[in-house]
Motif scaffolding. Structure first.
Motif, PDB file in Angstrom:
ATOM      1  N   VAL A   5      13.314  29.379  45.074  1.00 11.55           N
ATOM      2  CA  VAL A   5      14.579  29.973  44.640  1.00 11.55           C
ATOM      3  C   VAL A   5      14.783  29.708  43.154  1.00 11.55           C
ATOM      4  CG1 VAL A   5      17.093  29.829  44.904  1.00 11.55           C
ATOM      5  CG2 VAL A   5      15.632  29.823  46.925  1.00 11.55           C
ATOM      6  N   ASP A   6      14.501  28.486  42.714  1.00 11.01           N
ATOM      7  CA  ASP A   6      14.682  28.142  41.300  1.00 11.01           C
ATOM      8  C   ASP A   6      13.770  28.953  40.390  1.00 11.01           C
ATOM      9  OD1 ASP A   6      16.634  26.314  41.981  1.00 11.01           O
ATOM     10  OD2 ASP A   6      15.331  24.562  41.792  1.00 11.01           O
ATOM     11  N   GLU A   7      12.538  29.173  40.817  1.00 10.04           N
ATOM     12  CA  GLU A   7      11.589  29.965  40.027  1.00 10.04           C
ATOM     13  C   GLU A   7      12.078  31.409  39.886  1.00 10.04           C
ATOM     14  OE1 GLU A   7       6.848  31.195  40.123  1.00 10.04           O
ATOM     15  OE2 GLU A   7       7.643  29.851  41.646  1.00 10.04           O
ATOM     16  N   LEU A   8      12.545  31.991  40.969  1.00  7.08           N
ATOM     17  CA  LEU A   8      13.064  33.354  40.925  1.00  7.08           C
ATOM     18  C   LEU A   8      14.313  33.431  40.048  1.00  7.08           C
ATOM     19  CD1 LEU A   8      13.030  36.302  41.742  1.00  7.08           C
ATOM     20  CD2 LEU A   8      14.196  35.663  43.866  1.00  7.08           C
ATOM     21  N   ALA A   9      15.190  32.435  40.153  1.00  2.00           N
ATOM     22  CA  ALA A   9      16.402  32.419  39.335  1.00  2.00           C
ATOM     23  C   ALA A   9      16.060  32.321  37.851  1.00  2.00           C
ATOM     24  CB  ALA A   9      17.307  31.263  39.753  1.00  2.00           C
ATOM     25  N   ALA A  10      15.062  31.514  37.495  1.00  2.00           N
ATOM     26  CA  ALA A  10      14.656  31.370  36.093  1.00  2.00           C
ATOM     27  C   ALA A  10      14.097  32.690  35.555  1.00  2.00           C
ATOM     28  CB  ALA A  10      13.631  30.254  35.944  1.00  2.00           C
ATOM     29  N   ILE A  11      13.312  33.378  36.367  1.00  2.00           N
ATOM     30  CA  ILE A  11      12.763  34.674  35.948  1.00  2.00           C
ATOM     31  C   ILE A  11      13.886  35.698  35.805  1.00  2.00           C
ATOM     32  CG2 ILE A  11      11.309  36.617  36.675  1.00  2.00           C
ATOM     33  CD1 ILE A  11       9.424  34.466  37.917  1.00  2.00           C
ATOM     34  N   ILE A  92      11.422  37.175  49.271  1.00  2.00           N
ATOM     35  CA  ILE A  92      12.735  36.545  49.347  1.00  2.00           C
ATOM     36  C   ILE A  92      12.846  35.686  50.623  1.00  2.00           C
ATOM     37  CG2 ILE A  92      15.228  36.986  49.591  1.00  2.00           C
ATOM     38  CD1 ILE A  92      14.195  37.567  46.783  1.00  2.00           C
ATOM     39  N   LYS A  93      12.381  36.205  51.758  1.00  2.00           N
ATOM     40  CA  LYS A  93      12.459  35.444  53.010  1.00  2.00           C
ATOM     41  C   LYS A  93      11.666  34.136  52.964  1.00  2.00           C
ATOM     42  CE  LYS A  93      11.233  38.809  55.744  1.00  2.00           C
ATOM     43  NZ  LYS A  93      10.861  39.603  56.934  1.00  2.00           N
ATOM     44  N   ASN A  94      10.583  34.129  52.196  1.00  2.00           N
ATOM     45  CA  ASN A  94       9.692  32.964  52.169  1.00  2.00           C
ATOM     46  C   ASN A  94       9.933  32.011  51.008  1.00  2.00           C
ATOM     47  OD1 ASN A  94       8.102  33.522  54.545  1.00  2.00           O
ATOM     48  ND2 ASN A  94       7.320  35.278  53.420  1.00  2.00           N
ATOM     49  N   LEU A  95      10.989  32.218  50.231  1.00  5.88           N
ATOM     50  CA  LEU A  95      11.281  31.321  49.109  1.00  5.88           C
ATOM     51  C   LEU A  95      11.633  29.924  49.638  1.00  5.88           C
ATOM     52  CD1 LEU A  95      13.459  33.558  46.760  1.00  5.88           C
ATOM     53  CD2 LEU A  95      11.084  32.882  46.444  1.00  5.88           C
ATOM     54  N   LYS A  96      11.148  28.921  48.935  1.00  4.12           N
ATOM     55  CA  LYS A  96      11.427  27.523  49.291  1.00  4.12           C
ATOM     56  C   LYS A  96      12.616  27.029  48.491  1.00  4.12           C
ATOM     57  CE  LYS A  96       6.626  26.641  50.267  1.00  4.12           C
ATOM     58  NZ  LYS A  96       5.368  26.269  49.686  1.00  4.12           N
ATOM     59  N   GLU A  97      13.452  26.253  49.140  1.00  5.42           N
ATOM     60  CA  GLU A  97      14.557  25.579  48.456  1.00  5.42           C
ATOM     61  C   GLU A  97      13.962  24.361  47.755  1.00  5.42           C
ATOM     62  OE1 GLU A  97      17.758  26.461  48.207  1.00  5.42           O
ATOM     63  OE2 GLU A  97      17.511  28.221  49.478  1.00  5.42           O
ATOM     64  N   VAL A  98      14.400  24.107  46.565  1.00  9.35           N
ATOM     65  CA  VAL A  98      13.882  22.940  45.841  1.00  9.35           C
ATOM     66  C   VAL A  98      14.967  21.905  45.694  1.00  9.35           C
ATOM     67  CG1 VAL A  98      12.880  22.155  43.657  1.00  9.35           C
ATOM     68  CG2 VAL A  98      12.219  24.344  44.607  1.00  9.35           C
TER      69      VAL A  98
END
Length: 98
Positions: A5-11, A92-98
């Motif tokens: 999730v954090d990686e997608l948010a940063a992008i 999106i379904k497979n994103l990991k929470e960090v």
């Protein structure tokens, strides 16, 4: 592939500003020195550094110090990294929470 999730948010944050998109397009074409970039974009170096930091945090660009003959100071050049962004329902379904 985007994994968290954090990686997608940063992008998403990195690509949410038209100046950063223009900057990324320029860096995909060639390597640029900070002063050249600021002049070409018509913005201050301080503002440019903020934009570059967001793009670097997202993993879209990288920088390297160059020593040029006759110049005792190293200059930092920026360039785009290779990337391929795919966002779909499965990602999106497979994103990991960090």
């Amino acid at each position: 592939m985007i994994q968290s999730v954090d990686e997608l948010a940063a992008i998403g944050e990195a690509l949410s500003n038209p100046i950063r998109i223009r900057l990324l397009r320029m860096l995909c074409e060639k390597e640029w020195y900070i002063y050249e970039l600021a002049k070409e974009l018509g913005i201050s170096r301080q503002l440019l550094y903020l934009h570059l930091k967001k793009l670097e945090k997202a993993g879209l660009i990288e920088s390297e110090l160059h020593l040029e003959p006759g110049d005792p100071r190293a200059k930092r050049y920026y360039r785009a990294r290779q990337f391929n962004i795919l966002i779909n329902n499965d990602v999106i379904k497979n994103l990991k929470e960090v």
